[in-house]
Design a protein around this motif. Structure first.
Motif, PDB file in Angstrom:
ATOM      1  N   VAL A 126       0.784  -1.509  -0.080  1.00 13.21           N
ATOM      2  CA  VAL A 126       0.212   0.109   0.395  1.00 13.21           C
ATOM      3  C   VAL A 126       1.167   1.404  -0.032  1.00 13.21           C
ATOM      4  O   VAL A 126       0.473   2.724  -0.376  1.00 13.21           O
ATOM      5  N   TYR A 147      -7.083   1.359   0.126  1.00  7.98           N
ATOM      6  CA  TYR A 147      -7.269   0.184   0.139  1.00  7.98           C
ATOM      7  C   TYR A 147      -7.707  -0.398   1.487  1.00  7.98           C
ATOM      8  O   TYR A 147      -8.412   0.294   2.550  1.00  7.98           O
ATOM      9  N   LEU A 156      -6.901  -2.982  -3.107  1.00  5.87           N
ATOM     10  CA  LEU A 156      -6.902  -1.045  -3.802  1.00  5.87           C
ATOM     11  C   LEU A 156      -8.863  -0.985  -4.080  1.00  5.87           C
ATOM     12  O   LEU A 156      -9.442  -1.842  -5.159  1.00  5.87           O
TER      13      LEU A 156
END
Length: 172
Positions: A126, A147, A156
């Protein structure tokens, strides 16, 4: 009560190179990432990025050029969320290894194509997926990446463009 972690990081470039730090993550993995860390209580994200760059590299942030992107990572099973702000900055000074945080093994400016490859190997997806897209000019500055941890898999779920009004949420 949900715990929120506030994080600030920097994208710093010099002569076609990107500033990266080789660090040990909380889980003990080692990888190259952007300099940054947790925003301290009472600190704003800009002050935090300046402090973190100094602590991790000994460089001074001389100018904040703008918000590169931000990330929200929701993990409902762990009852936490991470909110990260990544700023594009310019730096002055020299990297001094003796002045770096203990979890930082190395800091240096790395040629951009190699830096992107090294970021792509970092275990915390992320944080690197938005960085790589930004560095490759695949997204506009200010993009919000959202996310969610769904059944143990990080996904995502939204990218929100940095303008207001209709149509600002982009498909993922």
């Amino acid at each position: 009560m949900q715990m929120t972690y506030w994080v600030s990081a920097a994208i710093a470039r010099r002569a076609g190179s990107l500033l990266l730090v080789r660090e040990v993550t909380e889980s003990g993995e080692i990888g190259w990432s952007l300099p940054g860390g947790v925003i301290e209580e009472g600190e704003d994200p800009l002050a935090a990025v300046m402090r973190e760059v100094k602590e991790e590299t000994s460089l001074h942030v001389s100018e904040v050029l703008g918000l590169a992107y931000s990330v929200i990572y929701n993990r409902p099973k762990k009852n936490d969320r991470t909110c990260a702000f990544v700023f594009e900055v310019t730096t002055t000074g020299n990297i001094v290894a003796e002045d770096m945080d203990s979890d930082i093994l190395e800091a240096k400016f790395i040629d951009l194509p190699l830096a992107i490859e090294l970021l792509d190997d970092f275990p915390i997806r992320v944080m690197v997926e938005p960085a790589i897209a930004f560095l490759k000019n695949e997204t506009s500055p200010g993009m919000l990446w959202v996310y969610d941890d769904i059944d143990g898999h990080t996904q995502l779920t939204a990218r929100v463009a940095p303008h207001f009004g209709g149509g600002s949420v982009l498909p993922v």
